[in-house]
Design an enzyme around this catalytic site. Sequence first.
Site, PDB file in Angstrom:
ATOM      1  CB  SER A   1     124.811   3.206  12.953  1.00 27.70           C
ATOM      2  OG  SER A   1     123.840   2.668  12.081  1.00 27.70           O
TER       3      SER A   1
ATOM      4  CG  ASP B   1     124.904  -4.197  15.305  1.00 29.05           C
ATOM      5  OD1 ASP B   1     123.263  -3.328  15.103  1.00 29.05           O
ATOM      6  OD2 ASP B   1     125.700  -3.295  15.160  1.00 29.05           O
TER       7      ASP B   1
ATOM      8  CG  HIS C   1     123.492  -0.265  16.019  1.00 30.99           C
ATOM      9  ND1 HIS C   1     123.933  -1.083  15.149  1.00 30.99           N
ATOM     10  CD2 HIS C   1     122.754   0.641  15.815  1.00 30.99           C
ATOM     11  CE1 HIS C   1     124.521   0.049  14.609  1.00 30.99           C
ATOM     12  NE2 HIS C   1     123.231   1.261  14.630  1.00 30.99           N
TER      13      HIS C   1
END
Length: 716
Positions: free
Chosen positions: A568, A653, A688
Site C-alpha cells: 500500500s 482494490d 486491498h
Amino acid sequence: MIKNLHKFLLIAPLIAGCNQNPSKMNQPYQWPENISTPTVEKKAKEFLMHGDKRVDEYYWLNERENPKVIDYLKAENAYVDTMMSGTKELQEKLFQEMKGRIKEKDESVPVMTNGYFYYNKYDEGKQYPIFCRKKESLDAPEEIMFDQNKMAEGHKYYSIGIIRISDNNELAAFTTDHVSRRLYNLQIKNLTTGEVYPETIPNVEGGSVVWAADNKTMFYILQDTTTLLGYQVYRHTLGTDPGNDVLMYEEKDDRYYLDIERTRSRKYVTIVSNMNEASTEYRLLDASNPTGAFKVFEPRKMDFQYHIDHAADGKFYILTDWDAPNFRVMTSEDGKTGKENWKELIPARKDVYIADFNTFKNHLVLTEVKDAMRQIRVINQTSKKDEYIAFDEKVYTAGQSSNPESNTDILRIVYTSMTTPYTVIDYNMDTKEKTVKKQTEVIGYKKEEYETDRIWATARDGVKVPVTLLYKKGMKKDGANPLLLMAYGSYGNSIFPGFNSTVISLVDRGFIYAIAHVRGGQEMGRTWYDNGHLLKKKNTFYDFIDCGEFLVKENYTNSKHLYANGGSAGGLLMGAVLNLAPELWNGVVAEVPFVDVITTMSDASIPLTTGEYKEWGNPADSSEYFYMKSYSPYDNVEAKNYPNILVTTGLHDSQVQYFEPAKWVAKLREFNKSKNIILFKTNMDAGHGGASGRFESLREDALIYAFLLALEGRAN
C-alpha cells in the site's frame, strides 16, 4: 494510498528448509527461457498542470470494463505462473508449512460485556470464524450468532465488517462485503428467533454502525459509491423502509473521514470528523434521545486534534495535541465541552507519545510509545501513583486488548514480540498480578531457536532509525545472509515488533527478517511523522535506503542478498527506493502499491483521494505538486538497471486501484536495462486486503516467499 496495516492472527509446523539437500541449495533458479512478457498497447494521454506537461502512455489501463484490460491482467497472471512454474512444489510446501502452524480448531478468549461473554471460534478446515456468546457464565449454553462459513457459501470473497449488539442484547446489526470493494450491506438479525430482517441498507461504512439506547434506532454512515468516502450519517428505525431514513449529518469537507462511536459510559453517540493527523471534530447526541440533534463538542480547526470519551464517572476525557505535539490527557465536566473548560490531567512529554487511553473505576490506563516500543502505563486515580507494566524481553509490543467494562480492576492486555506469539493477559491493576489467558498456539514452533534484536541505523541527516531483527539462533554476521527488510512509514501508522508465524518459513531457510521503523510513522513520537510526510516525505525513502546500507555495512547481508518489501503506502516506498537506489537490492516485493501519486491525487473522483491531501499534498498547490512529482514512482521510472521485482494487486482494490501497479509494471519493463525479472500478479477476486479466508491468503504469501527463495537459489 490508505492507512493499511495487516493484522496477523493465528499462525505456525516448522517443516523447515534447513533439512534440504545442501547440493541443491544456492543454485541459481532457472527461469524459463524465451518466454515473452505480455505486451501493452500505448495510448498517449497528456496532463498539464502548473505549466508542467506529463505524458501517460498507459493511462487507458484504468478502463476496468474494457475486455483488453482484463485480458492483459490475465496474461500477466499466466506469465507469473509460467516464470514461477519451477517453484510450484515449493509454493505448495510453503503453503502447507504456514497452514500447518495454525491450530485449525481454535477459540478466542471470551470478553464479558453487558451480561454476555462474547468470543469467536474456528472449526477444523474452515476458512472463517464462527461468532458466539454465552449468557452470564462460561458454563452457559453456547449461542451461535453468525457462522461466516455458511454465510460465505457461493461467494469467492466474503467479509463481515462489524457486529453491533443492541443494549437489550436481542438484536445484532451486521455488515457484509461480498466483492472486496469495501462497500458493505447493513442488516439486522434477531438473536432470539434467528430471523434476519428484510431491510437491507447498501453502501455503508463497514465498521461504522451504532445503536441508540432504545433498541430500535441505529446510526450508520453512507458512502459515496464513486469516491468511497463516508459523507452522510443516517438514522434508521427498526422495521421501517430504509428509503425513509433520516439524514442526521453531512460532512461537506471531503478532506475529512467520518466515524460513529458510542462512548464508554454508553450515554452518548458521537460523530467523528477526522482529517488525518491534522484536525478533528466531535458531535454528541444523548443515546436515549435518538431523534435529537447532534451538538459540536469543540469546533474544528487546522492542526488541532482531539479524541474524547465519556467515562462512567460522568467526565469527558480528552486526548489532544493542543500545545502538546506528543499529546496530553485533559478532562471536562458534562455539559461544559468547550476547550476553555478543559483541565490538564496528564501532561505531554517530549520523548513519549500518548497513543491511547482507557478509563476504569479506579484507574486510568495509557498506551504510550517510546523508542519504537508500545508500553502500558497504569495510573491509580486515588493515590495518583503510576507504573509501567513490566515484561522480560528487550524488544516487545504491549497494548490494551478489549476492555468494554469499566467497573473492574482487571485490565486485559495483549503482548507479543518477534519471537513471542500473541499472548492475552489479564492484569490486576491493584495487585500487579498477571494471568495469561491464552497464548496463540503455533504448532511446531520453538521459541528458543530464534532471536530478536534492536539496532539503530544512522540516516544521512544524522537521525538514528530503529531496526528490529528476527533471525535463527547462531546467525553469523558474515555478510552472506539473505535479508528481507520491510517498512510502511505513512499516515502516522507505526509498525511495532510483533510475532508473524508466516515469516518463520523464510527465517528457517536462512533469512534475517527486519523491520525498519522509518519516519512517516510515529514510532518515535509525533515529530517522527511530521518529518516523514508532505514536503518531508523523502525522509521516509532515505531512511529505508540508509537502513539497507547500514545492514550491509554491519555485515548482516550484502546487496546480492538484500530484499525489500512493503504494501500500500509501503508499496509507494518500494517504488521510490527502486528509483533512488536500484543497485542496493537483489529483489523487491511491492504489494498493492500506491505508485502513481500525481495522477491519483489530481483526480478527486478516485476513492479516498481528497482525504489524503494532508498526507501527500494537493496537486493544486504548485509547491506540493512538484515535490510529489519529484518522488512519484511512476513519474520517475527511467532507463536503469532495476532489480528483480514482484508486484501484486487486487482487481477490486478500493484503496489503491489495480491500474496503478499495472501501469507501473508496463513502464518498468519498458525502461529496465537489466535482465532481471519483473512479475505482476492480480487477484481477480479480491481487493486491498487480498483473499478473505484465513488459509487462502497464505497462498499469496507462499508466492512471495517462493519468489525470494528462487532468487536465493533455494527453490527446490
